[in-house]
Structure formats: structure tokens, C-alpha cells
Design a protein around this motif. Sequence first.
Motif, mmCIF file in Angstrom:
data_model
loop_
_atom_site.group_PDB
_atom_site.id
_atom_site.type_symbol
_atom_site.label_atom_id
_atom_site.label_comp_id
_atom_site.label_asym_id
_atom_site.label_seq_id
_atom_site.Cartn_x
_atom_site.Cartn_y
_atom_site.Cartn_z
ATOM 1 N N UNK A 55 39.883 35.057 43.636
ATOM 2 C CA UNK A 55 39.994 34.409 42.329
ATOM 3 C C UNK A 55 38.675 33.720 41.998
ATOM 4 N N UNK A 56 38.124 33.054 43.011
ATOM 5 C CA UNK A 56 36.855 32.388 42.869
ATOM 6 C C UNK A 56 35.764 33.385 42.495
ATOM 7 N N UNK A 57 35.816 34.536 43.173
ATOM 8 C CA UNK A 57 34.853 35.606 42.893
ATOM 9 C C UNK A 57 34.935 36.036 41.437
ATOM 10 N N UNK A 58 36.155 36.214 40.962
ATOM 11 C CA UNK A 58 36.342 36.639 39.577
ATOM 12 C C UNK A 58 35.735 35.619 38.622
ATOM 13 N N UNK A 59 35.963 34.324 38.911
ATOM 14 C CA UNK A 59 35.424 33.275 38.045
ATOM 15 C C UNK A 59 33.897 33.320 38.005
ATOM 16 N N UNK A 60 33.300 33.434 39.190
ATOM 17 C CA UNK A 60 31.834 33.460 39.222
ATOM 18 C C UNK A 60 31.321 34.652 38.424
ATOM 19 N N UNK A 61 31.994 35.790 38.588
ATOM 20 C CA UNK A 61 31.501 36.988 37.908
ATOM 21 C C UNK A 61 31.735 36.927 36.397
ATOM 22 N N UNK A 62 32.737 36.133 35.985
ATOM 23 C CA UNK A 62 32.931 35.980 34.535
ATOM 24 C C UNK A 62 31.749 35.230 33.934
ATOM 25 N N UNK A 63 31.312 34.163 34.646
ATOM 26 C CA UNK A 63 30.218 33.364 34.089
ATOM 27 C C UNK A 63 28.843 33.908 34.438
ATOM 28 N N UNK A 64 28.720 34.558 35.574
ATOM 29 C CA UNK A 64 27.444 35.177 35.927
ATOM 30 C C UNK A 64 27.711 36.617 36.345
#
Lengths: 300, 386
Positions: free
Chosen positions: A278-287
Motif C-alpha cells: 500500500x505504501x508502495x502504491x502511495x509513493x508511486x502515485x506521488x512520484x
Amino acid sequence: MEYFFEILLGGLTRGSIYALIALGYTMVYGIIGLINFAHGEVYMIGAFTALIAASVLTLMGWNQVAIIVIASVVAVIYSSCYGFTIEKLAYKPLRRAPRLSALISAIGMSLFLQNYVLLAQTSNFLPFPNLIPEFEFLKPYQHMISSSEIVIIGTTAVVMVLLGIMIKCTKIGKAMRATAQDRDMAMLVGIDVNRVISVTFVVGSATAALGGVLVASHVGQINFYMGFIVGIKAFVAAVLGGIGSIPGAVLGGLVLGWTESFFTGYVSSDYEDVFAFLFLVFILIFRPAGILGRSETEKV
Amino acid sequence: MFKRYSISLFVTLVVVFVCCIFFFSCSDSKKTEAEKKKAEPIIFGVAGAHSGDLASYGIPTVRAVELIIKDKNSRGGINGKQIRLIVEDDVCKPEVATNTATKLVTDGADVIVGHICSGATRAAIGIYREAKIIVMSPSATNPALTQSGNYPNFFRTIAPDDAQAKLEVDFALNVLKFRKFAVLHDKGDYGKGFAEFAKKFLEESGKAEVLLYEGITPGAVDYSAVVQKIKRSAAEAVIYGGYHPEASKIVTQMRKKRMETVFISDDGVKDDTFIKVAGKYAEGVYATGPMDTTKNPLAISAIEAHKKVYNEDPGAFFLNACSATLALLNAIEKAGSTDYDAVSKALRTENVDTPIGKIRFNNRGDAIGIGFSMYQVQNGVYVELK
């Protein structure tokens, strides 16, 4: 507070393991834009080779430092040969083919190697000797960090720095960067692109083998499937840090390792993977290009 | 002329033939009527998965019952009566099992060996209960089948799923005298099911605290965070549900971090690979495992009899099925009839020697004298603790 540091160190070890494997992924991707799914299997073969070498050397009665050095060297050389051969057999003929073909070939190679080791060796879990000696000076801190963990963290840092120097300062590094930028142009200015790619695979496989030896010695067991999950996690780490970037792979590995450890330590290990991804998805959404990745516009 | 003659001859023949059949059949039925009282066979119904993808669980039971009944019949049956088998397939499916049960009841089965799968058994035993027929399963392990108390006609010769958890919790509370526990599992059906029972029993005991209850990620590179968490919880013992690869990693990491926390686990860990992989760190680990039957002479002879007929090793639940058949035969013999109350009383009171040990049944229908033992790693081998 001590608990916090223990979790921090545990996460650092785990992250370093991911990072060490992620380096190989990221290098290969940086040069030829291929996700080398067989990378996790090279890691596994490194561990098996080291086990065989270490067993033979133990029988011959060598001392422990000699065993770990020689076993690691043998594993690195043997796995590098695998890396070199895999590239020549499975990827080189497909270099001009669409990307998807090479990707499928990589997945096929991964499955092939897993099953090859399964048949040639065993499907059982094998005990792996603790090759790394217990350091005297660590005795008082043993409840927080073991010597094998220190060695893993140190090795990852050294390998990252060495790779950085190699890419920045040496001739082959320069050739690698040129190939990564534009393969056809690099060929036109006289760079032997095939040799550059081979070197990349050999170096990547060497780091994987080193990781295999250290991790197997840390956890004390290996089997033919060990490369799969670590491979996936390392791939995630590479993407998280920005695939193609060496410091990015290490940073991605550490972020993933810490996320998992802190979530397990302070919340629950039941949803460890769920939370990490989930954390990975968040990071990839913003970067979208990863933490240290540069976003590139696709050349049309 | 010739034609008419032949027709009349044909008619006569037909009439004679029909009369003969009638006569013989009448006399035949008279004969059985007379003998019925003397030697009406006892009917054993065998129900389970005999085809489909779970057939390998059901076929060994059929073979076990056949072998034992054949042997018994050749020695004159029980109480002078021969035993007959009716084998019905339920494909391990609850919806088929109700039909199977109805068919066996209408065919006059006196006792049932089966069913094989817990789901199919649960669907079928209600029908047998209405018909007052005793059912004995060699393999249905769902705890509720006996513990719900709804099925007084149900018995089994296998330990229920929660038996291991029960044994471990009793051992940890009463022998090791621990009070603070961490319960971990690998999130799988087997491991999590076990851990849930262990947690339930610990909490029900009223004496113990479960300080930590967590699922770990199978196949992870290391478990240092979980291990640190166990340490912080100050649990005296870890009860782990799962298999040996993760267990050996956790134990190794605990011991490397100088933690002496006792590790107790299930028969997924009672495997020599665990000791081989964890090496010196495995010392002192407790695990439950099935009781040793390899030295039981009845088990040896049953397996030999199977090898003689089928030329291969018996499959799953073979010994449990042999034991079920022997227990039923013994109870019918002792009761002197197939009367429901008499037989179930005999099952509960009479001990019988079987390939899985000397057994009788408790009030709920679980076998006493079988199941799991506690083992501990001592000097590199699992030693059964008596």
C-alpha cells in the motif's frame, strides 16, 4: 526506546538484503530496459554453490575465514557465469524483439532455473552453515544485532559505493552510461554494446551471489524456491527507489525493509505485506518514477 | 397343420417354463424365510469418497474394511452370522452424502464405517441418527462432530483437529507451568486453525494470558521484527502453528538474540528436517506428533495383509479404518446383537486392541487412547515424552 532501535536495526538488515538484490535488477534495467526475473534464481544458485563449496572446504579442514572467502568467491564466479550465459541464451536473441518477448523469456528462465535446481539438487530445505564468525566486540550488543547482520549491512554499503564509483569513474562505467542513454548512438561511436551488456549481467549476478551467500548464512537454510520471494521484494525495492538508479535501489530496499519491520513491530505482522505494498502504491502515485528516479518522456 | 402344432407346443413350453420359475422362486423364498432367523447377515455400510479427486482418501478405508470382514467371515463371522458389505460413494460432497446415507439406510445397513470427509460426514450423520444407526469415521477430524453433542450415534478413530492444541496447552500449563504466551501462526488453514484453538484453550483455562497473537508472512527473508516483538511481550513460551521452514527461522533468530523463550509447535514442525536445519538451536523445542504405531503388531500385520492382496503400501487412514472396523465388530460381539443402545454402550465401555492402540470411546464419540504425544528435541532427535 531500545525496542525502537532493535526494530530499526532489524529493518536495516532486511532492507540491506533487499537492496543487495535490487542492485542487480536496477543495473540491468538501466542498461537494456529489461526486468530480469531470473535474477532471484541467480541469487539462489549463488547460495547453493556456496553451500557445496563450504561443505567441501569444511571436510578439508580449512579455517572459517578462509571458508567464507573462498566459498563466496566460488559462488560469485559460478553465478556470474550463469548471468553471462542467461543473457546470451535468453535475452540477446530477443534484443530487437518487442519488450514483452524478453520479459516472457525472463519469466521462463526463472521457472526453468527453479525447476532445474529442484531436479538437480533437492526439493527439501537444506541447512546452511553459519559461515560468518561471531565477533568478540559484539557480545554485549548481541541481543540487538548479530555479526551476520553487521556483515550484510556493511557489504551492501560497500557494494553500493563500489558500483557507484565504477559507473561514474571507470571506462566501462562510461560505456554503460552511454549504452543506457542511446544504444545505437553508443554503437556508432565505437562502444562494444554486447560486451557492455555482458559486463552488466556479470556484475549484477555477482552482487546477487554475494547476497545469496550472506542471507543463507544469516537465516541458516536454503531451498530452490528461496530466490522467488526475495526477487519479487527486491524488484519492488528497485521500482520504489527509481528503477535504473543505483542509490535508488538501496534507498528503496531500506524503505521497504523499514516499512515492513516497523509495521510488524508496532502494528501487526498479519498485514505486513499489505501495508508495505500500500505504501508502495502511495509513493508511486506521488512520484511515478520512484523516489530517486528521473521521470523520462518516452521517446517516440 | 404343422404351424398350429408348433404354436401350441410353444405356448405349452412357455406355460411350463413360467410355472417352473414360479415354483422354484416360491420354494426359494420359503427357504430363505426359514433360514432368515438363523443367519441374517450383519450389514456393514462403507461410505466415503471412492471416486473423484479425493478418492485416495476413501479407497484405503474400503480395502481395510474388506480385508478385515473377509478374515472375520472366514472364521465364522460374529455370533454365527456372516457379515456383508455395502459400499457407497459420496465423492466427499455433502449434497451427495445425504443420498448415500439414505440409500444405505434403506438397504438395511446395521453400522456404517465412514464417511471420509468432515463436510460429507456432517451432512450424513443426521440421517443415520434418525434411523438409529451407528457411524464410525476413520478420518473426519472436524471438532464439532463430536463436541457439539448433537450426534450420539457418531464415533471416530482419529483425533479431532483441536487435539494437538489441547495437548500442547495442557502440557504448557500443567507440566511446564507457564502463564504468559505468545501465539503465532503462518496464516495458512492448518497453522491458523491450530493457533486459534490454542488461543481459545489458553483463554478458557483462566490461568494464562495470551500476550501476542499474530500471523507471520511465510517465506519472508527473516523474522527479526516478530522476534523482537516476542521479546518485548515477555512471553514465557511461544506456541506456533505452521510448518518447519518458518519455525526453524524463528527459533534460530530467537536463540541468536540470546532469547530462552520456550518454543512449542505442532506436527508440521515435528519433522526431522526441522532439526537438521535449525541444528543446535532446535534443542529443547517441543512439538506434538501422532503417537508411534510402527511397533504395534496389529498394525504390522494389517499392513502386511494389505501388501499381500494389493502389492503396495496402504494409503491414508488405512489403520484408522481397520481400527474402526475392529472396534465395531468387537462391540457387536460383546453386545450380542446390532441393537443401537447395546452396541453404543459396548463401544464406550469395552477396550479393544486395534492397529492404532488399545481404544474405547468417550461419551461424545472420540476415541480414548489415540491421538498425539508430546515430543521434545533432545540431542538432535525427537524424543516422545511420556
